[in-house]
Design a protein around this motif. Structure first.
Motif, short mmCIF file in Angstrom:
data_model
loop_
_atom_site.label_atom_id
_atom_site.label_comp_id
_atom_site.label_asym_id
_atom_site.label_seq_id
_atom_site.Cartn_x
_atom_site.Cartn_y
_atom_site.Cartn_z
N VAL A 46 0.82 -1.20 0.00
CA VAL A 46 0.00 0.00 0.00
C VAL A 46 0.86 1.25 0.00
CG1 VAL A 46 -0.18 0.00 2.54
CG2 VAL A 46 -1.90 1.19 1.17
N SER A 47 0.39 2.26 -0.71
CA SER A 47 1.01 3.58 -0.71
C SER A 47 -0.10 4.61 -0.66
CB SER A 47 1.88 3.78 -1.96
OG SER A 47 1.10 3.67 -3.13
N THR A 48 0.19 5.77 -0.09
CA THR A 48 -0.82 6.81 -0.04
C THR A 48 -0.95 7.48 -1.41
OG1 THR A 48 0.68 8.62 0.59
CG2 THR A 48 -0.19 7.23 2.36
N THR A 49 -2.00 8.25 -1.57
CA THR A 49 -2.21 8.96 -2.84
C THR A 49 -1.45 10.27 -2.90
OG1 THR A 49 -4.21 9.98 -1.93
CG2 THR A 49 -4.48 7.93 -3.19
N GLY A 50 -0.62 10.54 -1.89
CA GLY A 50 0.15 11.80 -1.88
C GLY A 50 -0.37 12.73 -0.80
N ALA A 51 -0.44 14.01 -1.11
CA ALA A 51 -0.89 15.01 -0.13
C ALA A 51 -2.26 14.63 0.41
CB ALA A 51 -0.92 16.39 -0.77
N GLN A 52 -2.44 14.78 1.73
CA GLN A 52 -3.62 14.27 2.41
C GLN A 52 -4.52 15.37 2.98
OE1 GLN A 52 -4.41 10.66 2.94
NE2 GLN A 52 -3.11 10.74 1.12
N GLY A 53 -4.46 16.56 2.43
CA GLY A 53 -5.30 17.64 2.92
C GLY A 53 -6.77 17.29 2.83
N SER A 54 -7.56 17.73 3.83
CA SER A 54 -8.98 17.36 3.88
C SER A 54 -9.81 18.04 2.82
CB SER A 54 -9.55 17.67 5.27
OG SER A 54 -9.45 19.06 5.55
N GLY A 55 -9.23 19.01 2.11
CA GLY A 55 -9.94 19.63 1.01
C GLY A 55 -9.55 19.08 -0.35
#
Length: 417
Positions: free
Chosen positions: A371-380
Motif C-alpha cells: 500500500v502507498s498513499t495517494t500523496g498530499a492528504q489535505g482534507s480539502g
C-alpha cells in the motif's frame, strides 16, 4: 453520551470506535413493510427470510452438449464403448421415448436428463458412426450432470431478512418463482450543503466562491446504499434559512445529512439551530480528517452533520453514517473489508487522532498486498479520494511509520488485481 447540558461545549476528542456505538444506540431499524412485485424490488431490503418452495435445479439436467446414457452400459474392459442413438433432448423439450440397454440420447446443455440415464459425455469426447455413438476417453458415473436440488432444496432459506436486493438477488428470486417479495419501506435521506461561499456547478464564480462538491459526493454515496435520496440544495449561512431547511427535511426524510456548519466558526450555525429545533449530541472526534461531526434528532428524523471539507465529509460518511444507514435499513452490522498490507514508503505524522489516509492497495510481483498513499492528504483535496481504493488506517497513538511496516487497510469501491 455526553453528560454536559451543552454537548457542543465538551472539549474531549472521542475515538471514532467509541463514537460509533453511541451513534447506533440512537437509531432503530425501519419496521414498516410492503409487498412489491419483483420487478420493482431493486435496492429494497428484504423484510423476511426467503424460503424456497422449489428445488434448484428442478430436475437432473445436462451441464453441456453431448450424449446421455447409463454408466452401467459401458464396457469397462475397453477404452471405447459403442451406444445406439435413440433420440434427442433439448432444453424445454425432454426426450420421453423408450431407452433400451446400450442406448443413448443426444442432449443439449440445460435439457432434462431422462430418468433412466445417469451420465453425460461431452460431444468432443465421442465419435459418430451412423446411429452408433462411440464414447471415448476417461469417464465416470454422474459426469456432467447437474443433479436435482444440488443448489437449493425445498425448505432451504435462500436469502435472509436484511438482504439488500441487487441484480443477483433479483435473479435468485426470479429463479425461485417469487413474483412478489416483502420488503422494508425504503429509507429516505435528505441532504443539503451550507455556506455562503458555495455555488452550484454551471454558474460563474465570484471572488471567494467555490463550487459545491459535497452534495454530488453524498448523492453518489447514497445511490449505492439502497435509499431514496432528497437533494435540498445549498442553504445560506442564515439561522432562519437553516431552521426552515431542517424542518422541511424532517417532514420528508428519516435521516437528514448536512455538510458544513458544525465546526467552531462564527458562521457555523447548523449545530446552533439544531439545538433550537431538535436535540444534539455533538462530538469533536479524534479522527483525521473529520474532527467536527454532529449527530442528533429533528422532530421527525435523525440528523448527522458532516464536516464541510470534501474529504472529511466522505470519510465521516464511510466511517459513521454508512453503518447508521445499515442499521436503519434493517441490514444489520456493516462488515468492513479490512486487510493487512506492507507500507511501501515512510509516513511522517504525530500521534493524536486516528487517521484515514487515502491510499492505493495493489499486489506486488509475488502476489503480496502492498500500500502507498495517494500523496498530499489535505482534507480539502478531493482528488485524493478519486485516486484511492482504500483507507490506510493509522492508530491514534501511532507516530512516524517506516517503509516495510505492516498496516491495516480498509478497502472500498475497487477490486484488487
Amino acid at each position: 453520551m455526553p453528560t454536559s447540558s451543552d454537548p457542543c461545549a465538551k472539549p474531549e476528542l472521542i475515538h471514532p470506535n467509541d463514537a460509533l456505538p453511541m451513534l447506533l444506540e440512537q437509531v432503530n431499524a425501519i419496521t414498516d413493510t410492503l409487498s412489491l412485485p419483483l420487478e420493482n424490488a431493486l435496492d429494497h431490503v428484504l423484510a423476511e427470510d426467503v424460503i424456497s418452495t422449489v428445488n434448484l435445479p428442478p430436475f437432473d439436467n445436462s451441464a453441456m452438449d453431448g450424449y446421455a446414457f447409463r454408466f452401467a452400459d459401458l464396457n469397462s474392459k475397453t477404452d471405447t464403448t459403442s451406444l445406439t442413438l435413440v433420440g434427442e433432448a433439448f432444453a424445454g423439450h425432454p426426450f420421453t421415448g423408450e431407452i433400451p440397454a446400450g442406448a443413448c440420447v443426444r442432449i443439449m446443455t440445460g435439457a432434462q436428463i431422462p430418468s433412466a440415464l445417469d451420465t453425460v459425455q461431452m460431444q468432443e469426447q465421442t465419435e459418430i458412426q451412423g446411429d452408433k455413438i462411440c464414447v471415448t476417453h476417461t469417464r465416470k458415473s454422474g459426469a456432467n450432470v447437474r443433479s436435482k436440488g444440488e443448489e437449493v432444496s425445498v425448505g432451504q432459506t435462500v436469502l435472509k431478512a436484511g438482504t439488500l436486493i441487487r441484480a443477483a438477488e433479483l435473479g435468485v428470486l426470479a429463479t425461485l418463482g417469487q413474483a412478489k417479495v416483502t420488503v422494508f419501506h425504503m429509507l429516505k435521506v435528505a441532504f443539503f450543503s451550507t455556506g455562503d461561499e458555495l455555488k452550484p456547478v454551471g454558474t460563474e464564480l465570484q471572488p471567494g466562491q467555490i463550487y459545491d462538491s459535497n452534495r454530488y459526493s453524498i448523492r453518489g454515496l447514497l445511490c449505492k446504499t439502497g435509499v431514496e435520496w432528497i437533494d435540498l440544495g445549498i442553504i445560506e449561512d442564515c439561522p432562519n434559512a437553516i431552521k426552515q431547511a431542517f424542518l422541511n427535511a424532517s417532514e420528508q426524510a428519516d435521516l437528514v445529512l448536512t455538510s458544513g456548519g458544525v465546526s467552531v466558526g462564527d458562521a457555523d450555525y447548523v449545530k446552533q439551530v439544531l439545538q433550537d429545533v431538535g436535540k444534539i449530541t455533538f462530538w469533536r472526534l479524534a479522527m483525521k480528517p473529520g474532527k467536527p461531526f454532529a449527530m442528533g434528532a429533528l422532530p421527525n428524523a435523525i440528523f448527522c452533520g458532516l464536516p464541510g471539507n470534501p474529504v472529511a465529509s466522505m470519510v465521516t460518511y464511510y466511517q459513521l453514517v454508512l453503518p447508521l444507514i445499515y442499521k436503519m435499513q434493517g441490514r444489520g452490522e456493516l462488515k468492513r473489508h479490512l486487510v493487512s498490507a506492507t507500507l511501501v514508503h515512510d509516513i511522517r505524522r504525530k500521534p493524536g487522532r486516528v487517521e484515514y489516509q487515502r491510499a492505493v492497495v495493489s499486489r506486488n510481483k509475488h502476489g503480496a498486498l502492498e500500500v502507498s498513499t495517494t500523496g498530499a492528504q489535505g482534507s480539502g483535496m478531493l482528488t485524493s479520494m478519486s485516486s484511492a481504493n482504500s483507507f490506510l488506517i493509522v492508530p491514534r497513538e501511532q507516530g512516524e511509520m517506516t517503509a516495510g511496516s505492516q498496516v491495516t487497510v480498509e478497502l472500498f469501491n475497487h477490486v484488487l488485481s
